[in-house]
Design a protein around this motif. Structure first.
Motif, mmCIF file in Angstrom:
data_model
loop_
_atom_site.group_PDB
_atom_site.id
_atom_site.type_symbol
_atom_site.label_atom_id
_atom_site.label_comp_id
_atom_site.label_asym_id
_atom_site.label_seq_id
_atom_site.Cartn_x
_atom_site.Cartn_y
_atom_site.Cartn_z
ATOM 1 N N ASN A 57 -10.906 3.517 -10.335
ATOM 2 C CA ASN A 57 -10.071 2.263 -10.057
ATOM 3 C C ASN A 57 -9.349 2.061 -11.351
ATOM 4 O OD1 ASN A 57 -10.590 -1.169 -9.902
ATOM 5 N ND2 ASN A 57 -8.791 -0.125 -9.179
ATOM 6 N N TYR A 83 0.838 -1.016 0.004
ATOM 7 C CA TYR A 83 0.043 -0.060 0.101
ATOM 8 C C TYR A 83 0.686 1.304 0.006
ATOM 9 C CZ TYR A 83 -2.791 3.934 1.688
ATOM 10 O OH TYR A 83 -3.071 5.225 1.715
ATOM 11 N N SER A 113 -1.101 -5.522 -5.928
ATOM 12 C CA SER A 113 -0.599 -5.542 -7.403
ATOM 13 C C SER A 113 -1.527 -5.670 -8.428
ATOM 14 C CB SER A 113 0.729 -6.415 -7.611
ATOM 15 O OG SER A 113 0.870 -6.749 -8.919
ATOM 16 N N SER A 114 -1.596 -4.976 -9.514
ATOM 17 C CA SER A 114 -2.794 -5.236 -10.445
ATOM 18 C C SER A 114 -2.577 -6.761 -11.169
ATOM 19 C CB SER A 114 -2.903 -4.236 -11.581
ATOM 20 O OG SER A 114 -1.484 -4.095 -12.316
ATOM 21 N N SER A 139 -6.501 -0.683 -13.085
ATOM 22 C CA SER A 139 -5.695 -1.631 -12.706
ATOM 23 C C SER A 139 -5.003 -2.170 -14.313
ATOM 24 C CB SER A 139 -6.533 -3.073 -12.386
ATOM 25 O OG SER A 139 -5.934 -4.107 -12.150
ATOM 26 N N GLY A 199 -5.143 -2.434 -7.643
ATOM 27 C CA GLY A 199 -4.537 -1.155 -8.448
ATOM 28 C C GLY A 199 -4.533 -0.017 -7.650
ATOM 29 N N THR A 200 -5.178 1.146 -8.747
ATOM 30 C CA THR A 200 -5.186 2.348 -7.771
ATOM 31 C C THR A 200 -6.638 2.839 -7.613
ATOM 32 O OG1 THR A 200 -5.047 3.498 -9.954
ATOM 33 C CG2 THR A 200 -2.989 3.148 -8.724
ATOM 34 N N HIS A 213 -4.723 6.059 -4.076
ATOM 35 C CA HIS A 213 -4.025 5.085 -3.351
ATOM 36 C C HIS A 213 -3.712 4.082 -4.117
ATOM 37 C CE1 HIS A 213 -5.682 6.976 0.524
ATOM 38 N NE2 HIS A 213 -6.681 7.613 -0.454
ATOM 39 N N HIS A 214 -2.637 3.430 -4.026
ATOM 40 C CA HIS A 214 -2.061 1.924 -4.627
ATOM 41 C C HIS A 214 -2.522 0.915 -3.577
ATOM 42 C CE1 HIS A 214 -0.069 4.748 -7.454
ATOM 43 N NE2 HIS A 214 0.149 5.582 -6.472
#
Length: 558
Positions: free
Chosen positions: A438, A390, A409-410, A440, A464-465, A405-406
């Motif tokens: 979002n 994160y 992992s995608s 990804s 993802g984000t 916000h990460h």
């Protein structure tokens, strides 16, 4: 912080033989040679391919015929997916599906149009009574096309068990598709199953080929430091006289002559097709763009593709040399073999994986909490254990209410939805117009957020984000020509700042007007009896995901 609760124990089916099906009952739905560009069980984005893609010689509007006698039981029209599709129920307990159609027979099309106007919706999913549209084997039912989620002209054809809805591999019914070619195996990989497949890189094993048999390129013996291993392979099948790569029917692994595990693409349900993401090494595909299909299931796989004993993992309970046999088959029974020997050597030590820290695991209610970010899984969200990562970056500016916000992992797939909660740094002026974006990899998903006690939340099926925005900008609509006397159609292509058109409605003089929306790009109306000559009021209402509405009205003449 991360917490775990409610452990769900997954257990799998024992190995069993597949069902046999009567051949010759169904005919080719086209009157041209049956050539396939896609087969059952092929690997597609987030799903297995659930039928056959039949070539239409790069043309549209070829006649499509009923594969057997029965009745049209269902018609579905949607922007993506199948586009225009017909379902025919047959007395033998199966239903056939014909998708990506351009048009139906005039009588069926007229009935559907009537239903659409009653429902005031172009997209419909209609169930038909048995007596309404009976068909005989070989009866004309539609024209082929390229509608819905199709990238080129073809007919998507399925056979489903009518009672269960499960799709059955059509090639098991004896369609005239010559196939004397065994699958080819291009990669073989081994995994240490004492740890998550997401916490290691696959050990690739080079192969050499002799006919339809494969062996290890450098040595016939693998020594491994793990007493629990599994294998994955890259394999494609081709039909006689065709170079098109297709999916394989099955792959299984045996230890000393005893079958331990295998996947079998003989029948699959749409409710389980997303488990394709558990069958492949998702992380490997994300970086290498090549599929490795696991022969043993991952711990969180609850789909029906695998048959196995225990947990499906190959266990080496001693340091003796053992025989491994991997069988790869197509639907016609053509077989390719991979054989070699394996030995457990506890003296071999693997480099430690980056496995320290918080993890999310299958079978658990996983929770991650930070000051302004929270995420929650269900027990069915993950297929294998993954490291938690994160970070946050950027700032709440330019309409953004939060930084980016990460989370995770995608390259880690998500099966069941995860709930994401973000705490805005800036209070939204209209809490009902908050969305979460979002990203990804190359895929972007935008969801309307629910605001609760200062937190914005939404559900997603990918890592993802994540970033929250105040979306106060309504969609835009292009204006039609006011004089339509020489036009044959009207086309609207609404635009939205987040590319999320939720709904579109057109009215002529206060009455709903049917605009088609194939592929979800533009809304198109072809003039018919519902738009007579003369001067009219044309009204269009468009809404985005955030709930912003644009209404425009024109006086037009036809």
């Amino acid at each position: 912080m991360i917490r775990f609760a409610l452990l769900i124990i997954f257990s799998g089916p024992l190995l069993s033989m597949g069902q046999t099906y009567t051949k010759g009952y169904f005919r080719n739905p086209l009157n041209i040679p049956m050539q396939l560009v896609g087969n059952f069980g092929e690997l597609r984005t987030n799903h297995w391919h659930m039928g056959l893609d039949i070539r239409t010689q790069q043309r549209e509007n070829l006649p499509v015929y009923a594969a057997a006698a029965g009745y049209i039981s269902r018609v579905k029209i949607e922007p993506g997916g199948f586009g225009r599709a017909i379902y025919i129920a047959h007395p033998n307990g199966f239903t056939t599906l014909y998708a990506h159609l351009n048009a139906f027979t005039p009588a069926l099309d007229s009935w559907i149009k009537q239903q659409q106007y009653q429902l005031e919706s172009w997209a419909v999913d209609l169930e038909l009574p048995q007596q309404l549209f009976p068909v005989t084997k070989g009866q004309f039912i539609a024209y082929s096309g390229n509608t819905g989620g199709s990238a080129g002209p073809h007919v998507h054809f399925e056979i489903r068990d009518t009672e269960t809805g499960k799709c059955v591999n059509p090639l098991l019914f004896g369609f005239p598709v010559p196939d004397a070619v065994a699958p080819s195996v291009t990669r073989l990989a081994m995994y240490d199953r004492n740890r998550s497949t997401y916490l290691q890189q696959p050990q690739l094993l080079a192969l050499k080929k002799s006919g339809n048999q494969y062996s290890l390129a450098q040595s016939g013996l693998i020594r491994t430091g793990s007493n629990r291993v599994s294998f994955a392979l890259s394999s494609v099948d081709r039909f006689s006289g065709s170079s098109n790569p297709n999916g394989i029917m099955s792959a299984s692994v045996s230890l000393d002559g005893k079958t331990i595990s295998g996947f079998y693409h003989d029948n699959l349900g749409y409710e389980e097709t997303r488990y394709m993401n558990a069958q492949v090494d998702y992380r490997y595909y994300a970086t290498k763009k090549a599929y490795l299909q696991h022969i043993s299931p991952l711990p969180g796989d609850q789909g029906g593709a695998y048959r196995y004993e225990g947990d499906g993992v190959v266990e080496l309970n001693d340091t003796e040399i053992h025989d491994i046999r991997i069988e790869v088959r197509d639907a016609n029974g053509n077989l390719s073999l991979v054989t070699f020997k394996i030995q457990y050597d506890p003296g071999i030590k693997y480099a430690p994986s980056q496995a320290n820290g918080n993890k999310w695991a299958p079978g658990l209610l996983n929770i991650f909490e930070e000051e302004s970010f929270e995420a929650f899984s269900t027990p069915y969200s993950l297929y294998d254990t993954a490291m938690v990562s994160y970070s946050a970056s950027g700032a709440a500016t330019g309409g953004a209410l939060t930084p980016v916000h990460h989370f995770m992992s995608s390259s880690i797939p998500v099966h069941d939805e995860i709930t994401v909660r973000l705490k805005p740094q800036l209070a939204p002026t209209d809490p009902d117009k908050v969305i979460i974006k979002n990203v990804s990899g190359t895929r972007t998903v935008v969801q309307k957020a629910v605001m609760t006690k200062g937190w914005a939340s939404a559900k997603f099926r990918q890592f993802g984000t994540y970033q929250a925005f105040a979306d106060l900008q309504p969609p835009t609509i292009n204006a039609p020509a006011t004089n339509l006397s020489r036009s044959t159609r009207i086309v609207f292509t609404p635009r939205d700042n987040f590319n999320t058109i939720k709904s579109f409605r057109a009215e002529l003089n206060g009455k709903w007007l049917r605009f088609t929306n194939d592929k979800g790009r533009s809304w198109i109306y072809y003039f018919d009896e519902h738009f007579p000559r003369g001067t009219h009021e044309l009204k269009v209402v468009v809404e985005d995901v955030a709930g912003n509405v644009t209404t425009r009205t024109w006086t037009v003449t036809r």
